[in-house]
Design an enzyme around this catalytic site. Structure first.
Site, PDB file in Angstrom:
ATOM      1  N   HIS B 270      33.400 -10.260  15.257  1.00  0.00           N
ATOM      2  CA  HIS B 270      33.539  -8.832  15.549  1.00  0.00           C
ATOM      3  C   HIS B 270      33.696  -8.607  17.063  1.00  0.00           C
ATOM      4  O   HIS B 270      34.669  -7.977  17.504  1.00  0.00           O
ATOM      5  CB  HIS B 270      32.300  -8.096  15.017  1.00  0.00           C
ATOM      6  CG  HIS B 270      32.318  -6.628  15.263  1.00  0.00           C
ATOM      7  ND1 HIS B 270      32.711  -5.715  14.314  1.00  0.00           N
ATOM      8  CD2 HIS B 270      31.988  -5.889  16.355  1.00  0.00           C
ATOM      9  CE1 HIS B 270      32.629  -4.494  14.805  1.00  0.00           C
ATOM     10  NE2 HIS B 270      32.192  -4.571  16.049  1.00  0.00           N
ATOM     11  N   GLU B 271      32.775  -9.130  17.821  1.00  0.00           N
ATOM     12  CA  GLU B 271      32.851  -8.935  19.279  1.00  0.00           C
ATOM     13  C   GLU B 271      34.077  -9.665  19.834  1.00  0.00           C
ATOM     14  O   GLU B 271      34.701  -9.212  20.799  1.00  0.00           O
ATOM     15  CB  GLU B 271      31.578  -9.416  19.970  1.00  0.00           C
ATOM     16  CG  GLU B 271      30.282  -8.746  19.488  1.00  0.00           C
ATOM     17  CD  GLU B 271      30.289  -7.229  19.565  1.00  0.00           C
ATOM     18  OE1 GLU B 271      31.090  -6.671  20.341  1.00  0.00           O
ATOM     19  OE2 GLU B 271      29.509  -6.593  18.819  1.00  0.00           O
ATOM     20  N   HIS B 274      36.979  -7.329  19.691  1.00  0.00           N
ATOM     21  CA  HIS B 274      36.967  -6.416  20.849  1.00  0.00           C
ATOM     22  C   HIS B 274      37.476  -7.148  22.092  1.00  0.00           C
ATOM     23  O   HIS B 274      38.233  -6.601  22.896  1.00  0.00           O
ATOM     24  CB  HIS B 274      35.533  -5.937  21.131  1.00  0.00           C
ATOM     25  CG  HIS B 274      35.033  -4.863  20.210  1.00  0.00           C
ATOM     26  ND1 HIS B 274      35.678  -3.661  20.048  1.00  0.00           N
ATOM     27  CD2 HIS B 274      33.928  -4.797  19.416  1.00  0.00           C
ATOM     28  CE1 HIS B 274      34.991  -2.891  19.191  1.00  0.00           C
ATOM     29  NE2 HIS B 274      33.928  -3.568  18.786  1.00  0.00           N
ATOM     30  N   GLU B 300      37.543  -0.359  17.664  1.00  0.00           N
ATOM     31  CA  GLU B 300      36.782  -0.798  16.490  1.00  0.00           C
ATOM     32  C   GLU B 300      37.723  -1.351  15.422  1.00  0.00           C
ATOM     33  O   GLU B 300      37.359  -2.228  14.643  1.00  0.00           O
ATOM     34  CB  GLU B 300      35.961   0.390  15.971  1.00  0.00           C
ATOM     35  CG  GLU B 300      34.761   0.039  15.147  1.00  0.00           C
ATOM     36  CD  GLU B 300      33.701  -0.756  15.910  1.00  0.00           C
ATOM     37  OE1 GLU B 300      32.923  -1.450  15.243  1.00  0.00           O
ATOM     38  OE2 GLU B 300      33.644  -0.694  17.164  1.00  0.00           O
TER      39      GLU B 300
END
Lengths: 506, 506
Positions: B270-271, B274, B300
């Site tokens: 997830h990170e 980003h 997101e």
């Protein structure tokens, strides 16, 4: 009304200084980050950030408000209302302000660019032992410093002005005296050591040592020294350093060599000594320009006190050698503590300053001191430095480099314009030995504390006498108040003679 | 002459913006440091540093020079000379400037203090499930935001002004429509899933997993995604985040839970999503306010695209499950890849948003959206939030918390005044599914790329279509240019129906 005005101005002045300190702290954190693992592709942009913050800080230091505050608080009527800390703050700011204001801004800006380029050129020059590409930069840097000295003014020797930046009050006259006295005793001692038949065996220091164990041992020893891990951290880097961002955040870095058990260990103790100083500055000084070590020499005295006077002492190893054996199981089974102690104190002239032993280290410094002194009395030319360097090495250490990379190009200092810095290292050794004499009187069972692994009373003594004062006292005030006399090289000589007389059975 | 004046002003303006960006970068680094290992005793002083730098940054954003530049470059004659990037920069600055200038400085300062206190109070309130101590703070924060909205102005619903801060152009009307459409399909799907007899077995996800191996696996997957380790690093923290200091320094943090193999893994992916966004912004935008993601929703969408559309897909695990087995030897011997895939996609209504599965997550967001909307239409009182919260959870998810700690107090956002932020998370899911539809058309063997572990073409496609633009395009422009239509929730619905229809055999 004037009291109100005074209080109001003082409050504003302090807030301004705190703001300047905030910039310094941010810059310090960025440097720490760049040296401990910042991704390389972000460095170019990060350097601009440093440029912006440093620029703002410099502007604040020479701003007209600063000048007005300093004038105001220097008036006898206002000065009389300042307490001791405030008066010292004003004096420190005034010193910086006067120094900065005398350099035309464009000249200063050009110099910043020059030294920044010069550091990159030096790196390449060192790598290829190519003095010729570095020489023109060094020539400009020396020439600019000579111009600056003329603008700043000087008393006696021009080099005094540079010395004063790192060791307030230090002069060529004083250094000639203490270095002369030191050399006079160190050189014959070194000859005697070299002639001794009782040389330590050192082979067992050069096995392969697990990095994780080295790290654990470093952390263990830092804990024993009283380093506060809630106010600091230990990281890895290429060139170890300690940085005090504020007394609650004083970070250490070290480097682990797999084939040398002592490199990280003594490096960590050394930086740990610097860190104990910064961690134990009085909280009252936070946010002021006094919240730092009083000089490079006194700072170095603390790193060297912990590294050498404690870390390379027999009672220390009588206690901690068992921990070396525990951390590296099987690797020291046949090595007695006395052998380990003697090995960590081997004396051997070598070419590289940062790898030198405790005794010859001072000779490396004297070589550099002599050269800097001659550069600023203009009695030696930059072009001749490689030859002068080699000659002095033969003269002081009896050996000479075969390449400029391991000779005149070995240190980064000159490429950044840091002339006057080197003497601090040897001053640190002298201050440390002198303090050692006093601490032995005031903590009578000093060796017993080491033998018992009870280092905290030593840290507390130093905090009380040295660390807490930050920059409130000058180096001379510190050494005089702590030991009852001014800097005296005899204590270092006595320490060397006793220590090596014993180890080498002289 | 006017051309010269224009060029000169433009140059000055850009330098000014770069300086502002430098402050942002320094502050970003300090926050990263505070969350990854800054010694706790230094935090108080460090917070003052943040205060100083943020204050300077804010001053610059509302300074008279800024106003003059914006007026100048908004004149039709000058505007015509700006290129596309410059025009967008001016527009972005103008938006910020107008927003900041409308709030009286003292009111803003009070609000900063209020939210900072409120965050500490919230922490205690959550810990003790004590809404009463938090309520007065939340009341003040809502009231202040209502005042701010009146000063900023609004169109249609007052909440629109807050939404626009995180998702430029987003409105209540639009969200009501897309969330309505989504809910209409998600709720029956959830019922069908709950009624299914084909539930995945998940016990094997909850063994004890070696932390070093988890870290190695996280680093491995980041490398597979094309995360550039020369432009970033992975560290540990309590609340994981990614931070783009500049495109050459985009850092990820994660958290390793010893009893959950998936927490760190999906957190890292997830990170990592980003981070890919921030690493691949065009270098042309460095030093400008456009050098960041275009909105929270688009940002997101990228974290969720990588985490869910790729990381929770069958072809991904067909390739990478062998690496799970290798990293945790013996722990997955009896688990087939299909079992692992199904387990990582278990759907189960739960109380805590950040632990929710991909499907129900959106319902958690809708609850918060409905509440925020009502708060800013003043149709619900802060005092009634715990009750309203629990009621909506029963309504949307069929379960309700027994304490406020796991209910209305679970998220930090409101304590910091971040109203309008929550919808971004669900928008991200919708954008991601919509882009997925397009990427499958444009990279026809998409599943084959995953099966082959060849993720780089996917990263490159996203870089080309989304990442490189930074904030140069609006969220609406991005989604329209990439997919050919505006935000459409049907793609997420289709994706859910297909995925869960298969897994739960509906």
């Amino acid at each position: 009304m004037t009291t109100n005005q005074f209080e109001h101005k003082l409050h504003e002045f302090k807030q301004y200084l705190q703001k300047m300190k905030s910039y310094e702290e941010a810059i310090g954190l960025i440097y720490w980050d760049m040296r401990t693992g910042a991704p390389k592709k972000g460095i170019a942009t990060r350097s601009e950030v440093v440029g912006v913050l440093s620029g703002e800080h410099f502007k604040m230091s020479v701003a007209s408000e600063m000048g007005e505050w300093l004038d105001y608080f220097s008036e006898p009527e206002q000065d009389a209302r300042l307490n001791r800390v405030e008066r010292k703050i004003v004096a420190e700011c005034k010193k910086d302000y006067d120094r900065s204001k005398r350099i035309p801004p464009q000249k200063y800006q050009d110099y910043v660019v020059l030294t920044s380029q010069s550091e990159s050129v030096w790196e390449e020059a060192k790598h290829n032992s190519n003095y010729a590409i570095f020489q023109p930069y060094l020539e400009k840097i020396v020439a600019t410093n000579l111009e600056f000295i003329d603008l700043w003014g000087y008393q006696g020797h021009k080099y005094n002005t540079l010395l004063d930046m790192y060791e307030p009050g230090m002069t060529v006259a004083k250094l000639d005296q203490v270095f002369g006295a030191l050399r006079e005793k160190v050189v014959p001692l070194l000859s005697a050591i070299q002639a001794s038949k009782h040389k330590p065996e050192t082979g067992f220091l050069k096995q392969t040592f697990d990095k994780e164990q080295q790290k654990k041992f470093s952390l263990f020893i830092l804990g024993q020294m009283g380093y506060d891990f809630d106010a600091g951290r230990l990281d890895e880097t290429v060139h170890p350093f300690a940085t005090g961002l504020n007394p609650g955040d004083v970070r250490i870095t070290t480097r682990y060599l797999l084939d040398d058990v002592n490199s990280a260990l003594f490096g960590t103790i050394h930086e740990g000594g610097h860190a104990l100083y910064e961690q134990n500055i009085s909280p009252d000084l936070i946010g002021t320009p006094l919240c730092t070590g009083t000089s490079m020499g006194i700072h170095e005295s603390q790193s060297r006190f912990w590294e050498n006077m404690i870390g390379r002492s027999r009672p220390f190893w009588n206690r901690y050698y068992q921990d070396v054996q525990k951390h590296y199981p099987g690797q020291f089974d046949s090595v007695r503590v006395e052998d380990f102690y003697r090995a960590t104190n081997e004396v051997k002239p070598s070419l590289i300053r940062i790898e030198a032993d405790e005794l010859t280290y001072n000779l490396h410094i004297m070589v550099r001191y002599e050269i800097e002194k001659e550069l600023f009395s203009e009695s030696v030319r930059v072009a001749d430095l490689p030859e002068v360097w080699n000659e002095k090495y033969r003269d002081y250490l009896g050996i000479a480099p075969t390449t400029n990379g391991e000779g005149v190009l070995q240190d980064v200092h000159w490429s950044g314009g840091a002339f006057g810095y080197f003497p601090s290292y040897a001053l640190g050794n002298m201050y440390a030995a002198q303090m050692m004499r006093t601490i032995r009187k005031e903590l009578p069972d000093f060796d017993g504390l080491l033998e018992a692994g009870n280092l905290i009373p030593i840290k507390e003594w130093l905090s009380e006498k040295v660390y807490r004062h930050g920059k409130l006292l000058t180096p001379t005030e510190i050494i005089t108040e702590v030991t009852g006399e001014e800097l005296n090289p005899d204590y270092l000589v006595d320490y060397f003679q006793e220590k090596y007389g014993d180890i080498y059975k002289l």
